[in-house]
Motif scaffolding. Structure first.
Motif, short mmCIF file in Angstrom:
data_model
loop_
_atom_site.label_atom_id
_atom_site.label_comp_id
_atom_site.label_asym_id
_atom_site.label_seq_id
_atom_site.Cartn_x
_atom_site.Cartn_y
_atom_site.Cartn_z
N VAL A 32 33.17 49.20 42.76
CA VAL A 32 34.02 48.20 43.41
C VAL A 32 33.81 46.84 42.76
CG1 VAL A 32 34.38 46.93 45.58
CG2 VAL A 32 34.23 49.42 45.60
N GLU A 33 32.57 46.48 42.47
CA GLU A 33 32.29 45.19 41.84
C GLU A 33 32.94 45.10 40.45
OE1 GLU A 33 28.05 44.77 41.86
OE2 GLU A 33 27.97 44.47 44.03
N VAL A 34 32.86 46.18 39.67
CA VAL A 34 33.47 46.19 38.34
C VAL A 34 34.98 46.06 38.45
CG1 VAL A 34 33.94 47.62 36.30
CG2 VAL A 34 31.60 47.42 37.18
N LEU A 35 35.60 46.85 39.31
CA LEU A 35 37.06 46.80 39.47
C LEU A 35 37.49 45.42 39.99
CD1 LEU A 35 37.79 50.37 40.82
CD2 LEU A 35 38.22 49.47 38.53
N GLN A 36 36.72 44.86 40.90
CA GLN A 36 37.04 43.52 41.41
C GLN A 36 36.94 42.48 40.29
OE1 GLN A 36 38.49 42.78 44.07
NE2 GLN A 36 38.28 40.56 44.17
N ALA A 37 35.94 42.60 39.44
CA ALA A 37 35.79 41.67 38.32
C ALA A 37 37.00 41.78 37.38
CB ALA A 37 34.49 41.94 37.57
N PHE A 38 37.46 42.99 37.12
CA PHE A 38 38.64 43.17 36.28
C PHE A 38 39.88 42.59 36.96
CE2 PHE A 38 36.27 46.57 33.96
CZ PHE A 38 36.32 45.95 32.73
N ARG A 39 40.00 42.77 38.26
CA ARG A 39 41.15 42.20 38.98
C ARG A 39 41.14 40.68 38.89
NH1 ARG A 39 41.55 43.62 44.69
NH2 ARG A 39 43.73 43.10 44.49
N VAL A 40 39.98 40.07 39.04
CA VAL A 40 39.87 38.61 38.96
C VAL A 40 40.20 38.15 37.54
CG1 VAL A 40 38.24 36.68 39.09
CG2 VAL A 40 38.27 38.40 40.90
N TYR A 41 39.69 38.87 36.53
CA TYR A 41 40.02 38.52 35.13
C TYR A 41 41.53 38.64 34.91
CZ TYR A 41 40.95 38.78 30.23
OH TYR A 41 41.50 38.56 29.01
N ARG A 42 42.12 39.72 35.37
CA ARG A 42 43.55 39.94 35.18
C ARG A 42 44.37 38.81 35.84
NH1 ARG A 42 47.75 40.99 32.42
NH2 ARG A 42 49.32 42.27 33.38
N ALA A 43 43.96 38.38 37.02
CA ALA A 43 44.66 37.27 37.70
C ALA A 43 44.53 35.99 36.87
CB ALA A 43 44.09 37.07 39.10
N ALA A 44 43.36 35.74 36.30
CA ALA A 44 43.16 34.55 35.46
C ALA A 44 44.03 34.64 34.21
CB ALA A 44 41.68 34.40 35.10
N GLU A 45 44.11 35.84 33.62
CA GLU A 45 44.92 36.02 32.41
C GLU A 45 46.40 35.81 32.73
OE1 GLU A 45 45.21 39.12 28.76
OE2 GLU A 45 45.30 39.98 30.77
N LEU A 46 46.87 36.33 33.85
CA LEU A 46 48.28 36.14 34.23
C LEU A 46 48.58 34.66 34.45
CD1 LEU A 46 48.80 39.16 36.65
CD2 LEU A 46 49.87 38.81 34.41
N ALA A 47 47.65 33.94 35.08
CA ALA A 47 47.85 32.50 35.29
C ALA A 47 47.88 31.76 33.96
CB ALA A 47 46.74 31.96 36.19
N MET A 48 47.02 32.16 33.02
CA MET A 48 47.02 31.55 31.70
C MET A 48 48.34 31.82 30.99
SD MET A 48 46.80 32.57 28.22
CE MET A 48 46.18 34.22 28.42
N ARG A 49 48.86 33.03 31.09
CA ARG A 49 50.14 33.34 30.45
C ARG A 49 51.27 32.50 31.04
NH1 ARG A 49 50.43 37.80 27.20
NH2 ARG A 49 48.56 39.08 27.16
N ARG A 50 51.24 32.31 32.35
CA ARG A 50 52.26 31.47 33.00
C ARG A 50 52.16 30.04 32.47
NH1 ARG A 50 51.30 28.21 36.61
NH2 ARG A 50 49.53 29.29 37.48
N ARG A 51 50.95 29.51 32.40
CA ARG A 51 50.76 28.14 31.89
C ARG A 51 51.22 28.05 30.43
NH1 ARG A 51 45.81 28.98 34.49
NH2 ARG A 51 44.74 29.10 32.48
N THR A 52 50.94 29.07 29.64
CA THR A 52 51.35 29.08 28.23
C THR A 52 52.86 29.08 28.13
OG1 THR A 52 49.34 30.25 27.59
CG2 THR A 52 51.19 30.36 26.06
N ARG A 53 53.52 29.94 28.92
CA ARG A 53 54.99 29.98 28.90
C ARG A 53 55.56 28.62 29.28
NH1 ARG A 53 54.09 34.63 31.86
NH2 ARG A 53 55.00 33.64 33.69
#
Length: 169
Positions: free
Chosen positions: A25-46
């Protein structure tokens, strides 16, 4: 009384009673948090580049193809984006108007064209994302070979898990 924050922290995953389940659960949660940060970065980049998601995907695809010394046709872009040829033409038109791409005649097929990212695009992408890519490299550069192998294998297993999701009919 249950902790409401704990329930929302792992919305999809139950913590379970054993250590393996908790670690998972901790590993999957860490990936979910990373994925959310990456999506936010992509939005800012766009937003910084005044582009939509597909425009940015096209630029990345074209820059990669150019690095591989490959020509890209509009129909290849349509397949890559999984959009209609009309939508692809509209995307190409917008990117050409903004100076990010050019259309060139195919060297051997007079009926065809290929699409090329301009130097402006390469420079803008590098300026926008270069510092972030350097920070990401710094974050993983010191990993041991075993740590790298573990992360790569974990990501491959997760990719396999999500690739098996079929669309609902």
């Amino acid at each position: 009384m249950p902790n409401p924050d704990a329930a929302t922290a792992h919305y999809w995953y139950r913590d379970g009673d054993d250590d393996r389940q908790r670690r998972a659960v901790e590993v999957l949660q860490a990936f979910r948090v990373y994925r959310a940060a990456e999506l936010a970065m992509r939005r800012r980049t766009r937003e910084a580049m005044s582009m939509g998601e597909n425009e940015l995907l096209v630029l990345r695809y074209l820059l990669k193809a150019q690095a591989e010394d490959r020509r890209v046709s509009p129909s290849e872009l349509a397949r890559y984006l999984a959009v209609s040829t009309a939508s692809t033409t509209a995307i190409i038109d917008r990117l050409e108007k903004s100076g990010h791409i050019v259309r060139r005649p195919h060297p051997t097929d007079r009926r065809s064209i290929h699409v090329i990212a301009t130097e402006k695009s390469d420079q803008e992408v590098r300026e926008t994302l270069g510092t972030m890519h350097a920070r990401m490299m710094d974050a993983v550069r010191d990993m041991t070979p075993d740590e790298s192998r573990t992360v790569i294998e974990c990501l491959a297993r997760l990719q396999d898990a999500v690739d098996q999701v079929e669309p609902q009919e």
